[in-house]
Design an enzyme around this catalytic site. Structure first.
Site, PDB file in Angstrom:
ATOM      1  N   ARG A   1      46.811  19.555  28.132  1.00  0.00           N
ATOM      2  CA  ARG A   1      48.196  18.824  29.137  1.00  0.00           C
ATOM      3  C   ARG A   1      48.725  20.495  29.822  1.00  0.00           C
ATOM      4  O   ARG A   1      48.403  20.522  31.224  1.00  0.00           O
ATOM      5  CB  ARG A   1      49.085  18.668  27.624  1.00  0.00           C
ATOM      6  CG  ARG A   1      50.599  18.642  28.305  1.00  0.00           C
ATOM      7  CD  ARG A   1      51.184  18.622  27.284  1.00  0.00           C
ATOM      8  NE  ARG A   1      50.750  17.220  26.489  1.00  0.00           N
ATOM      9  CZ  ARG A   1      51.454  16.823  26.295  1.00  0.00           C
ATOM     10  NH1 ARG A   1      52.925  16.136  26.437  1.00  0.00           N
ATOM     11  NH2 ARG A   1      50.945  14.900  25.671  1.00  0.00           N
ATOM     12  N   THR A   2      47.936  21.572  29.458  1.00  0.00           N
ATOM     13  CA  THR A   2      48.618  22.821  29.155  1.00  0.00           C
ATOM     14  C   THR A   2      47.793  23.027  30.880  1.00  0.00           C
ATOM     15  O   THR A   2      48.005  23.505  31.764  1.00  0.00           O
ATOM     16  CB  THR A   2      48.691  23.934  28.436  1.00  0.00           C
ATOM     17  OG1 THR A   2      49.931  23.341  27.609  1.00  0.00           O
ATOM     18  CG2 THR A   2      49.097  25.007  28.858  1.00  0.00           C
TER      19      THR A   2
ATOM     20  N   ARG B   1      44.494  31.097  27.833  1.00  0.00           N
ATOM     21  CA  ARG B   1      45.209  30.399  26.084  1.00  0.00           C
ATOM     22  C   ARG B   1      44.104  30.707  25.260  1.00  0.00           C
ATOM     23  O   ARG B   1      42.510  30.920  25.623  1.00  0.00           O
ATOM     24  CB  ARG B   1      45.276  28.767  26.671  1.00  0.00           C
ATOM     25  CG  ARG B   1      44.856  27.879  24.800  1.00  0.00           C
ATOM     26  CD  ARG B   1      45.352  27.509  24.100  1.00  0.00           C
ATOM     27  NE  ARG B   1      47.073  27.156  24.906  1.00  0.00           N
ATOM     28  CZ  ARG B   1      47.596  25.900  24.678  1.00  0.00           C
ATOM     29  NH1 ARG B   1      46.694  25.263  24.235  1.00  0.00           N
ATOM     30  NH2 ARG B   1      48.770  25.873  25.198  1.00  0.00           N
TER      31      ARG B   1
END
Lengths: 427, 319
Positions: free
Chosen positions: B65-66, B115
């Protein structure tokens, strides 16, 4: 339901600090009145009157640590046979340990116990649930669902938790539910022996359990109880230092309480004699100084309650060399009379003694019991405090006979036991 | 959007967290994101704001998603986007975070999106590279673009955040989303509640300007927004909570519990959801759920953040 009236009884009710001669009126399953002033209420038509002059009426005992063999070891004790033994001993409510097979760590098992108790037991049986699944000390159980189902406490029974992180989380989680975590404290490695460590054990050639095996995990538990602000109950302490550290935690405002087994108040290591396996207990019988300090701690309030730690074992598991024998002794039927020794020899006042056997355990575990106040459930016992008797195996109602008090001369006998206004035991 | 910006310049070079951002900073980003939503809803979605700029997505944790949201945001702004996924990189061969950063830095990117499973990784990277860094989630520390997209979703549905009460429910202890949201919502004046079993609350939660509840039945009463957090599978079985069954019973958002919130309260979830663990399917797919809107706002917020950080009125992408 008929009304029962006990007249001219000595009434001992710690829930109201009351110790006086008077009348107890029981109707509709609850206490209608109990005290000196209740005399004036008159006797309703059809009431059953029990002349109790010279006898004592007190709330039924609440035994917070009872092992039962059902499910899984019904040959040792069933819920029904434990109920009968309890009734004979004046215990009207008991908390059952989860050390069964299967372990009581699931809602379905709590429901099983409550159903069996409702259908077959003479007294109130409240299940405690395992704190960790399978009593394995790793994963906590469903405190929320188990409590909703009726579990009154969480404990790993005979086992001590060794993983501090598991215990910390369990206590943290328990706090959200106001649930009591009740633990025995014995470091399994340090406390791997079979009797109190000391000269006597050395002469017998038996591996000892040092006091530190109890104190170290107890201090750990108390620290975690302070940290998490959980309700913690030290289930069976047996040393002077244990009582001190509990008292200190209480002074610090922690929500902690402590219990001791009746054995720790009545016996010492010398009772083991020549390898008498019925005296193999956990915690082990300690030295006489320890016993005296337990009595002192009971008086001063460091210890809150006395438990029987009733633990039925069959003959086969006891008729073994001492170190191989099963641990534990039955105690429901002798709890009151053995405790009354402390009253008879002037060590603990009767009101305090009944508090530790009934009112205090009910309060700690949130049970509707331990009181003769009007409106309370009529769970009471009629006792002849002075009646002398000798314990014999043959007379024990319990399915197992592993008593530490075979042949003991005791003073004080339950004459009648009432649960919810119904007489469940009578001589 | 290639004409002179109508927005005032954004004063920061990186977006490492919500901490230390002012209400002015946050509102600027949200206003820019509103414009990006409009753009994204046109048939022609591409601008040239970041044409010629290089964006590298460095994702040490898998995140569909990110990562795709950042990738799409960069592409809509005209940037050249490169995805470094750890599975196929030299990180697998034992290269340290800093060595990887230095290598990438030598390729002269303008913006790095990172991330990482370790708290503080984004800040460490920012010290070592010459470009802007956006934290796309570092351990249990912060996930600022998630908090911004949540705020944008709420603002567009309910208006001014300062009049709202927002409940954040679930695994706050391990959640970077919760930390960023607590900071952001407080900065914009909302009343923030957290609802969780004590085992899933961090030490000191009472000093984080939130009201703490251990029961959904109490904490959800009268709230305008219910934000659910994901509970990781490995935390379900006896470690932090005893079981999925008990967790859903006590903390799962279902019709009965949601009824305690204000009528029309928003239901949010950062995804990916565990249906039947923290949220019931009929709620996740129900009329109060804005979970799909959150995803849409995610792209817009990331466009806004990258545009703001790489604003040509500032000294430029690279130092």
């Amino acid at each position: 339901m008929t009304t029962t009236i006990f007249t001219d009884a000595r009434i001992v009710d710690p829930s109201r600090g009351l110790d006086e001669v008077g009348t107890v009126v029981v109707g509709n399953g609850i206490i209608q009145a109990a005290g000196a002033s209740a005399r004036n209420q008159g006797i309703p038509e059809g009431a059953q009157v029990v002349e109790a002059r010279g006898k004592t009426v007190m709330p039924g005992l609440v035994d917070a640590r009872v092992f039962i063999g059902e499910p899984g070891a019904e040959h040792r004790e069933t819920i029904a046979s434990a109920g009968l033994a309890a009734a004979a001993g004046g215990v009207t409510s008991l908390i059952m340990m989860p050390d069964t097979d299967p372990v009581i760590d699931d809602v379905a098992l709590v429901e099983f116990v409550l159903r069996a108790a409702r259908d077959h037991a003479a007294v109130n049986i409240h299940p405690s649930a395992a704190m960790t699944r399978g009593l394995l000390g790793a994963e906590m159980t469903e405190f929320g669902l188990l409590q909703e189902a009726g579990a009154v406490a969480f404990t790993d029974g005979r086992r001590s938790v060794t993983d501090n992180a598991v215990l910390r989380r369990a206590m943290t989680y328990a706090r959200d539910f106001g649930a009591v975590i009740a633990l025995e404290t014995n470091d399994p490695a340090l406390g791997g022996g079979v009797m109190n460590e000391g000269l006597y054990a050395s002469w017998l050639g038996l591996p000892g359990v040092p006091r530190e095996a109890e104190i170290i995990p107890l201090e750990r538990d108390l620290r975690l109880a302070r940290l998490t602000r959980a309700k913690y109950h030290a289930a069976k302490i047996s040393t002077a230092v244990s009582a001190d550290v509990v008292a200190r935690a209480k002074n610090d405002g922690a929500s902690v309480t402590a219990g001791t087994a009746i054995h720790s108040l009545a016996l010492n290591e010398h009772d083991v004699g020549e390898y008498r396996t019925f005296f193999r207990l956990a915690p082990p019988l300690r030295a006489e100084e320890d016993r005296l300090s337990m009595v002192e701690a009971l008086k001063d309030g460091s210890i809150d309650i006395i438990v029987s730690s009733h633990d039925p074992q069959d003959v086969d598991t006891k008729r073994l060399p001492f170190a191989d024998a099963a641990v534990g002794a039955v105690g429901l039927e002798t709890l009151l009379a053995v405790a009354l020794r402390l009253h008879h020899n002037g060590e603990v006042p009767l009101l305090r003694l009944v508090d530790t056997l009934s009112t205090a355990p009910a309060r700690i575990f949130g049970l509707q019991a331990g009181s003769l106040a009007p409106g309370a459930p009529a769970d009471l016992i009629l006792v002849d405090l002075d009646h002398p008797w000798v314990v014999t195996e043959a007379d024990l109602v319990s399915r197992s006979k592993n008593t530490c008090f075979e042949g003991a001369r005791l003073q004080g006998k339950v004459l009648q036991t009432m649960v919810g206004g119904r007489t469940v035991f009578e001589i | 959007m290639s004409e002179p910006s109508i927005f005032p310049p954004y004063p920061h070079r990186h977006l490492l967290g919500i901490q230390n951002l002012s209400p002015v900073d946050l509102n600027l980003l949200l206003d820019r994101a509103d414009a990006a939503v409009a753009l994204s809803r046109q048939p022609e979605k591409k601008t040239s704001t970041l044409r010629g700029r290089t964006q590298i997505n460095l994702f040490y944790e898998a995140s569909t998603r990110t990562q795709s949201s950042f990738e799409l945001a960069g592409k809509r702004l005209g940037a050249d986007v490169m995805n470094m996924s750890v599975a196929s990189s030299s990180v697998k061969k034992g290269e340290t975070l800093i060595d990887t950063a230095m290598t990438l830095n030598a390729m002269r990117p303008d913006i790095l999106i990172i991330r990482h499973a370790m708290a503080g990784a984004a800040a460490l990277l920012a010290q070592k590279v010459g470009c802007s860094v956006v934290n796309a989630g570092d351990g249990a520390h912060e996930h600022p673009t998630q908090a911004l997209l949540d705020a944008l979703t709420i603002r567009r549905a309910k208006g001014d955040l300062s009049r709202l009460t927002i409940a954040i429910c679930g695994d706050v202890l391990h959640s970077r989303v919760a930390r960023s949201n607590i900071l952001l919502l407080n900065t914009l004046g909302a009343r923030v509640r957290v609802i969780a079993p004590s085992t899933l609350l961090p030490t000191g939660i009472h000093e984080m300007s939130v009201e703490v509840f251990n029961r959904m039945e109490e904490g959800l009463r009268g709230v305008d927004v219910v934000m659910m957090l994901r509970l990781q599978r490995e935390r379900m079985a006896g470690a932090f909570v005893p079981s999925v069954r008990e967790y859903f019973h006590l903390f799962g958002l279902d019709t009965r519990k949601l009824a305690l919130a204000k009528e029309g309260a928003l239901v949010m979830h950062p995804g990916p959801m565990n249906r039947g663990v923290e949220i019931a399917s009929e709620i996740a797919d129900g009329p109060q759920s804005v979970i799909q809107e959150q995803v849409e706002m995610g792209v817009a917020v990331r466009m806004a953040v990258m545009e703001a950080l790489l604003d040509p009125r500032k000294s430029g992408g690279r130092a």
